[in-house]
Design an enzyme around this catalytic site. Structure first.
Site, PDB file in Angstrom:
ATOM      1  N   ALA A 192      42.312  61.034  -0.408  1.00 44.38           N
ATOM      2  CA  ALA A 192      40.897  61.587  -0.452  1.00 44.38           C
ATOM      3  C   ALA A 192      40.587  61.275  -1.839  1.00 44.38           C
ATOM      4  CB  ALA A 192      40.835  63.252  -0.595  1.00 44.38           C
ATOM      5  N   ASP A 193      41.384  60.874  -2.938  1.00 45.55           N
ATOM      6  CA  ASP A 193      40.643  60.440  -4.095  1.00 45.55           C
ATOM      7  C   ASP A 193      39.851  59.163  -3.972  1.00 45.55           C
ATOM      8  OD1 ASP A 193      42.867  61.963  -4.240  1.00 45.55           O
ATOM      9  OD2 ASP A 193      43.771  61.199  -5.940  1.00 45.55           O
ATOM     10  N   ALA A 194      40.116  58.339  -2.857  1.00 43.54           N
ATOM     11  CA  ALA A 194      39.614  57.068  -2.794  1.00 43.54           C
ATOM     12  C   ALA A 194      37.975  56.949  -2.655  1.00 43.54           C
ATOM     13  CB  ALA A 194      40.016  56.164  -1.605  1.00 43.54           C
ATOM     14  N   ILE A 195      37.512  58.165  -2.312  1.00 42.10           N
ATOM     15  CA  ILE A 195      36.019  58.453  -1.932  1.00 42.10           C
ATOM     16  C   ILE A 195      35.489  58.057  -3.249  1.00 42.10           C
ATOM     17  CG2 ILE A 195      34.353  59.963  -1.303  1.00 42.10           C
ATOM     18  CD1 ILE A 195      36.161  60.672   1.264  1.00 42.10           C
ATOM     19  N   PHE A 196      35.862  58.650  -4.343  1.00 37.57           N
ATOM     20  CA  PHE A 196      35.472  58.518  -5.769  1.00 37.57           C
ATOM     21  C   PHE A 196      35.474  57.079  -6.155  1.00 37.57           C
ATOM     22  CE2 PHE A 196      35.335  58.575 -10.376  1.00 37.57           C
ATOM     23  CZ  PHE A 196      34.239  59.420 -10.535  1.00 37.57           C
TER      24      PHE A 196
END
Length: 408
Positions: free
Chosen positions: A197-201
């Protein structure tokens, strides 16, 4: 002004105003000036910068946090662990801080802080991280891209675009399932794509900026397609929240509740705001990004604690009851951005934003240090008042940039 003034030049003054630290566009030193934005707010960059953080304005909080973190970056003894990962110039930890610093400084027109962002970029050689195909190591390209757009210097992003071209040519199609690594030193074999999920930032806003700089839509199209894949794979249809990665689909807390990590969802919420902002208005994937952003906002306002923070474990507020500020900073930024840009409307969002702002001011010391930060991880962990990290400072700077008064 809510500030104490003390005699003598402090480490913060040296960090901001030193000849090697603050350079104009042409490389000439920028002298410390009483009329530059943060120089008025924090006179001569003295500490403690804030006499009453709870009463401080967004301008005051942002300047103090920027000054403290820039001074502290040379001495990371305040970190208890993972200092090498935090001090790595081209990594995601520092990139998250400079993303926030760049946005705040640009909104303020703060030339000294913008010079520090440029200096950071050139110190990195305008290179991505050591794992150029990995989303976390692409985060720094958003800093270079912001400068390229603002200064009209497309060459700032040329090295990143070269890597992005290679990634598009490779056309990785592996599953997003987060399997155990087969190579020592890797976290998971899915990470040539954005499978956490972090990758979206970390990645999509940088790719969108690459299209803005180059005029080539392939980069924003790739980012939008991969972001869709992450959303469809990791968003829980029941709660609307995002699992951190596939390892948490069936995971449960000791209390038997599903594991939804605050900062992980904060990365998504803040990342979507930044990505939507950079997307062309008529991009076919924009409606999905906006809908996902709104779904998260609707859920988040129901989960906020009465003290303004969000639980570290979003669906199990009893698991860890201390404040946690990195998730709260990113949620607050997203809410403020959504309200300022008309994607969110209503008193429930305004109330949540205001409570989050008060909570973040309460967690900031009079010197500008952001406390109660969960350290580097991938799921809910404990905090205390002394824990801090660069990404929380970056999140608060993003939040402060949206809380500035119009015209500031």
């Amino acid at each position: 002004m809510m500030y104490r003034i003390f005699a003598g030049l402090t480490p913060i003054a040296l960090a901001i105003a030193g000849t090697s630290a603050a350079l104009a566009d042409d490389g000439a030193p920028l002298p410390l000036s009483a009329d530059q934005s943060c120089g008025r707010v924090v006179p001569e960059w003295k500490v403690p910068a804030l006499s009453d953080p709870l009463a401080a304005s967004a301008e005051e909080i942002g300047c103090a946090v920027a000054a403290w973190q820039l001074a502290a970056k040379e001495d990371m003894s305040y970190l208890g662990e993972k200092v090498p990962e935090s001090s790595y110039g081209r990594g995601w930890v520092k990139a998250a801080f400079y993303i926030g610093l760049d946005r705040f400084a640009a909104r303020m027109g703060e030339r000294h802080l913008l010079a520090r962002v440029r200096q950071y970029s050139y110190e990195n050689g305008l290179e991505l991280g050591d794992r150029p195909w990995h989303g976390d190591d692409q985060a720094v390209a958003a800093v270079y891209g912001a400068i390229a757009v603002r200064d009209k210097k497309p060459e700032m992003l040329s090295k990143s675009i070269e890597v992005f071209d290679h990634i598009i040519a490779q056309n990785y199609t592996n599953s997003l399932e987060f399997t155990e690594p087969t190579v020592a030193g890797k976290e998971g074999d899915c990470q040539k794509r954005w499978c956490w999920a972090d990758a979206i930032f970390m990645a999509p806003p940088a790719w969108a900026l690459a299209s803005q700089v180059s005029g080539d839509p392939r980069y924003v199209d790739y980012a939008a397609s991969e972001t869709r894949a992450v959303i469809e794979y990791l968003q829980d249809p029941k709660s609307g929240l995002m699992f951190r990665d596939s390892r948490y689909f069936e995971a449960r807390t000791p209390n038997g509740k599903p594991v939804f990590w605050s900062r992980g969802n904060g990365w998504v919420f803040a990342g979507l705001a930044r990505f939507i902002e950079a997307l062309p208005k008529d991009h076919p994937e924009r409606p999905l990004m906006v809908a996902t952003f709104r779904t998260l906002a609707d859920r988040l306002v129901t989960l906020q604690r009465t003290d303004g923070y969000w639980p570290t474990s979003l669906m199990d507020p009893e698991l860890l009851t201390n404040p946690e500020t990195s998730g709260t900073a990113f949620f607050g930024f997203g809410l403020a951005w959504g309200l300022n840009n008309g994607l969110l409307k209503g008193p429930q969002y305004e109330a949540a934003r205001n409570k989050a702002w008060d909570a973040m001011r309460k967690a900031t010391t009079d010197s500008g240090k952001v406390g109660w930060v969960q350290q580097i991880g991938k799921d809910p962990q404990s905090t205390d008042a002394g824990t801090s990290q660069l990404y929380a400072a970056g999140g608060l700077l993003l939040f402060a940039s949206e809380m500035l008064q119009p015209g500031t």
